[in-house]
Design an enzyme around this catalytic site. Structure first.
Site, mmCIF file in Angstrom:
data_model
loop_
_atom_site.group_PDB
_atom_site.id
_atom_site.type_symbol
_atom_site.label_atom_id
_atom_site.label_comp_id
_atom_site.label_asym_id
_atom_site.label_seq_id
_atom_site.Cartn_x
_atom_site.Cartn_y
_atom_site.Cartn_z
ATOM 1 N N CYS A 24 -6.511 -7.790 -11.211
ATOM 2 C CA CYS A 24 -5.595 -8.927 -11.051
ATOM 3 C C CYS A 24 -6.045 -10.122 -11.891
ATOM 4 O O CYS A 24 -5.215 -10.861 -12.432
ATOM 5 C CB CYS A 24 -5.476 -9.315 -9.579
ATOM 6 S SG CYS A 24 -4.554 -8.101 -8.607
ATOM 7 N N GLU A 59 0.832 -1.194 0.000
ATOM 8 C CA GLU A 59 0.000 0.000 0.000
ATOM 9 C C GLU A 59 0.874 1.255 0.000
ATOM 10 O O GLU A 59 2.085 1.185 0.209
ATOM 11 C CB GLU A 59 -0.933 -0.031 1.225
ATOM 12 C CG GLU A 59 -1.896 -1.200 1.141
ATOM 13 C CD GLU A 59 -2.959 -1.215 2.240
ATOM 14 O OE1 GLU A 59 -2.830 -0.460 3.225
ATOM 15 O OE2 GLU A 59 -3.913 -1.994 2.092
ATOM 16 N N CYS A 100 -9.155 -9.114 -7.276
ATOM 17 C CA CYS A 100 -9.903 -8.018 -7.894
ATOM 18 C C CYS A 100 -9.906 -8.196 -9.412
ATOM 19 O O CYS A 100 -9.138 -8.982 -9.979
ATOM 20 C CB CYS A 100 -9.304 -6.667 -7.494
ATOM 21 S SG CYS A 100 -7.773 -6.265 -8.356
ATOM 22 N N GLU A 153 -1.383 -10.219 -5.671
ATOM 23 C CA GLU A 153 -1.338 -11.042 -6.887
ATOM 24 C C GLU A 153 -0.457 -10.401 -7.949
ATOM 25 O O GLU A 153 0.363 -11.057 -8.589
ATOM 26 C CB GLU A 153 -2.744 -11.230 -7.453
ATOM 27 C CG GLU A 153 -3.686 -11.995 -6.542
ATOM 28 C CD GLU A 153 -4.467 -11.081 -5.591
ATOM 29 O OE1 GLU A 153 -3.922 -10.065 -5.132
ATOM 30 O OE2 GLU A 153 -5.634 -11.414 -5.304
#
Ligand code: THU
Length: 129
Positions: A89, A44, A86, A55
């Site tokens: 990914c 992050e 998500c 991923e």
């Protein structure tokens, strides 16, 4: 390689997650065509939109090591909901595997209770050139 072994590698990577904002730590482990295991964790950033999922960190690391295509992926989170990948990914994964790619997903650091699906189930009609 057994799913539990790949999930254990994801769990180890999860411990390195940099997730001070969401506190949601994710690890991913790719089994590559030559039998290698390549891992990633979410990274992050204070500028939230720059965050990278576990991923895609694993995929980029595998590509940089010359280790494609992929035979399976395991994804693990140490808290919160099960980490289904998500949409971004899923599309990036589709570049390096077939729709039959097994996807193992476990929540809360659990390597014996996990869900199994495939990339084709998660992302039908992936965009390909
Ligand atoms: N995240 C992943 O790393 N992988 C997933 O499959 C779902 C979401 C991360 C991104 C962000 O750091 C945090 O989880 C919350 O969205």
């Amino acid at each position: 390689m057994k799913p539990a072994d790949l999930l254990a590698a994801a769990a180890a990577a999860c411990r390195n997650a940099h997730a001070p904002y969401s506190k949601y730590r994710v690890g991913a482990a790719l089994l590559t065509d030559d039998g290698s295991v390549i891992t990633g964790c979410n990274v992050e950033n204070a500028s939230y939109g720059l965050t990278i999922c576990a991923e895609r960190v694993a995929i980029g690391t595998a590509v940089a090591a010359g280790k494609t295509p992929f035979k399976a992926i395991a994804i693990m989170a140490d808290n919160g909901p099960a980490p289904f990948p998500c949409g971004a990914c899923r599309q990036v994964l589709a570049e390096f595997c077939t729709p039959e790619l097994p996807v193992y997903i476990a929540g809360a650091g659990c390597t014996d209770a996990y869900e199994t699906t495939t990339l084709g189930t998660l992302l039908p009609f992936a965009f390909k050139l």
